[in-house]
Design a protein around this motif. Structure first.
Motif, mmCIF file in Angstrom:
data_model
loop_
_atom_site.group_PDB
_atom_site.id
_atom_site.type_symbol
_atom_site.label_atom_id
_atom_site.label_comp_id
_atom_site.label_asym_id
_atom_site.label_seq_id
_atom_site.Cartn_x
_atom_site.Cartn_y
_atom_site.Cartn_z
ATOM 1 N N SER A 162 0.745 -1.020 -0.076
ATOM 2 C CA SER A 162 0.061 -0.010 0.137
ATOM 3 C C SER A 162 0.885 1.272 -0.069
ATOM 4 O O SER A 162 1.859 1.277 0.465
ATOM 5 N N LEU A 163 0.267 2.210 -0.557
ATOM 6 C CA LEU A 163 0.999 3.604 -0.527
ATOM 7 C C LEU A 163 -0.306 4.705 -0.456
ATOM 8 O O LEU A 163 -1.303 4.230 -0.751
ATOM 9 N N ARG A 164 0.151 5.756 0.280
ATOM 10 C CA ARG A 164 -0.874 6.959 0.494
ATOM 11 C C ARG A 164 -0.096 8.042 -0.318
ATOM 12 O O ARG A 164 0.614 8.586 0.334
ATOM 13 N N LEU A 165 -0.784 8.727 -1.317
ATOM 14 C CA LEU A 165 -0.321 9.763 -2.023
ATOM 15 C C LEU A 165 -0.931 11.098 -1.610
ATOM 16 O O LEU A 165 -2.123 10.848 -1.253
ATOM 17 N N SER A 166 -0.457 12.004 -1.153
ATOM 18 C CA SER A 166 -0.707 13.460 -1.116
ATOM 19 C C SER A 166 -0.847 14.442 -2.207
ATOM 20 O O SER A 166 0.225 14.414 -2.717
ATOM 21 N N CYS A 167 -1.742 15.339 -1.948
ATOM 22 C CA CYS A 167 -1.637 16.645 -3.005
ATOM 23 C C CYS A 167 -2.219 17.761 -2.228
ATOM 24 O O CYS A 167 -3.427 17.914 -1.925
ATOM 25 N N ALA A 168 -1.153 18.540 -1.861
ATOM 26 C CA ALA A 168 -1.362 19.951 -1.217
ATOM 27 C C ALA A 168 -1.788 21.083 -2.002
ATOM 28 O O ALA A 168 -0.978 21.138 -3.064
ATOM 29 N N ALA A 169 -2.838 21.631 -2.034
ATOM 30 C CA ALA A 169 -3.000 22.646 -2.846
ATOM 31 C C ALA A 169 -2.884 24.005 -2.190
ATOM 32 O O ALA A 169 -3.229 24.097 -0.990
ATOM 33 N N SER A 170 -2.563 25.035 -2.874
ATOM 34 C CA SER A 170 -2.316 26.377 -2.115
ATOM 35 C C SER A 170 -2.809 27.423 -3.452
ATOM 36 O O SER A 170 -2.881 27.005 -4.433
ATOM 37 N N GLY A 171 -3.042 28.705 -2.992
ATOM 38 C CA GLY A 171 -3.514 29.607 -3.693
ATOM 39 C C GLY A 171 -4.865 29.786 -3.704
ATOM 40 O O GLY A 171 -5.505 29.437 -2.586
ATOM 41 N N TYR A 172 -5.385 30.073 -4.680
ATOM 42 C CA TYR A 172 -6.985 30.059 -4.689
ATOM 43 C C TYR A 172 -7.866 28.896 -4.803
ATOM 44 O O TYR A 172 -8.439 28.617 -5.886
ATOM 45 N N THR A 173 -7.678 28.046 -3.771
ATOM 46 C CA THR A 173 -8.126 26.889 -3.823
ATOM 47 C C THR A 173 -9.579 26.730 -3.822
ATOM 48 O O THR A 173 -10.304 25.763 -4.069
ATOM 49 N N LYS A 215 -7.474 21.003 5.218
ATOM 50 C CA LYS A 215 -5.898 21.241 4.769
ATOM 51 C C LYS A 215 -5.635 21.429 3.469
ATOM 52 O O LYS A 215 -4.423 21.133 3.094
ATOM 53 N N ASN A 216 -6.717 21.635 2.627
ATOM 54 C CA ASN A 216 -6.614 21.757 1.140
ATOM 55 C C ASN A 216 -5.813 20.784 0.597
ATOM 56 O O ASN A 216 -4.782 20.856 -0.308
ATOM 57 N N THR A 217 -6.127 19.545 0.984
ATOM 58 C CA THR A 217 -5.224 18.297 0.646
ATOM 59 C C THR A 217 -6.102 17.393 0.174
ATOM 60 O O THR A 217 -7.167 17.011 0.545
ATOM 61 N N VAL A 218 -5.826 16.603 -1.036
ATOM 62 C CA VAL A 218 -6.413 15.308 -1.602
ATOM 63 C C VAL A 218 -5.495 14.282 -1.182
ATOM 64 O O VAL A 218 -4.207 14.354 -1.581
ATOM 65 N N TYR A 219 -6.061 13.151 -0.963
ATOM 66 C CA TYR A 219 -5.379 11.780 -0.778
ATOM 67 C C TYR A 219 -5.583 10.893 -1.693
ATOM 68 O O TYR A 219 -6.892 10.671 -2.168
ATOM 69 N N GLU A 238 -9.567 21.616 -10.924
ATOM 70 C CA GLU A 238 -10.550 22.245 -11.878
ATOM 71 C C GLU A 238 -11.793 22.676 -11.411
ATOM 72 O O GLU A 238 -12.154 22.090 -10.141
ATOM 73 N N ARG A 239 -12.361 23.864 -11.715
ATOM 74 C CA ARG A 239 -13.755 24.141 -11.109
ATOM 75 C C ARG A 239 -14.734 23.751 -12.305
ATOM 76 O O ARG A 239 -14.689 24.203 -13.507
ATOM 77 N N THR A 240 -15.543 22.797 -12.179
ATOM 78 C CA THR A 240 -16.522 22.299 -13.121
ATOM 79 C C THR A 240 -17.905 21.684 -12.711
ATOM 80 O O THR A 240 -17.950 21.857 -11.361
ATOM 81 N N THR A 241 -18.505 20.966 -13.247
ATOM 82 C CA THR A 241 -19.581 20.214 -13.124
ATOM 83 C C THR A 241 -19.350 18.793 -12.433
ATOM 84 O O THR A 241 -18.331 18.164 -12.949
ATOM 85 N N PRO A 242 -20.343 18.161 -11.619
ATOM 86 C CA PRO A 242 -19.972 16.810 -11.361
ATOM 87 C C PRO A 242 -20.070 15.792 -12.498
ATOM 88 O O PRO A 242 -19.063 14.841 -12.484
ATOM 89 N N ARG A 243 -20.697 16.121 -13.564
ATOM 90 C CA ARG A 243 -20.603 15.333 -14.684
ATOM 91 C C ARG A 243 -19.219 15.242 -15.396
ATOM 92 O O ARG A 243 -18.561 14.219 -15.727
#
Length: 132
Positions: free
Chosen positions: A17-28, A78-82, A101-106
């Motif tokens: 197993s591994l867990r990746l993290s993506c830290a976002a900064s700026g106009y999140t 935390k503005n983070t996606v795992y 991205e800013r978008t629709t669910p579809r």
């Protein structure tokens, strides 16, 4: 502008197993769809999982190849996606990229199957290597 920084990649044996993290900064606040994509040498970039956030919850979407093994989640505080990756296989070996991205669910769902995912923001990637 949004900056994305991935971490958590590495080398692991099959079944691990591994867990990746993506830290976002700026106009999140401008991003409600975040996802993970991967690209192996000589192959096209492919979608792994995306998460669409809305007030009070989120919706997740997965590629068939990882459904049941990977889990995407988002910590808004935390503005983070795992990306939790279990039961890893050698074919999971790739560079993994975070996108926003800013978008629709579809769109957040359908972009997983796109040959050219058109996200506004991308990270630099983190390498995942799974040995047999």
């Amino acid at each position: 502008q949004v900056q994305l920084v991935e971490s958590g990649g590495g080398s692991v044996q099959a079944g691990g197993s591994l867990r990746l993290s993506c830290a976002a900064s700026g106009y999140t606040a401008s991003t409600n769809c975040m996802g993970w994509f991967r690209q192996a040498p000589g192959k096209e970039r492919e979608g792994v999982a995306t998460i669409y956030s809305y007030t009070g919850g989120s919706s997740t979407y997965y590629a068939d190849s990882v459904n049941g093994r990977f889990t995407i989640s988002r910590d808004n505080a935390k503005n983070t996606v795992y990306l939790q990756m279990n039961s890893l296989k050698p074919e999971d070996t790739a560079m993994y990229y975070c996108a926003a991205e800013r978008t629709t669910p579809r769109w957040c769902d359908r972009v997983l199957r796109s040959n050219s995912p058109d996200f506004d923001y991308w990270g630099q990637g983190t390498q995942v290597t799974v040995s047999s």
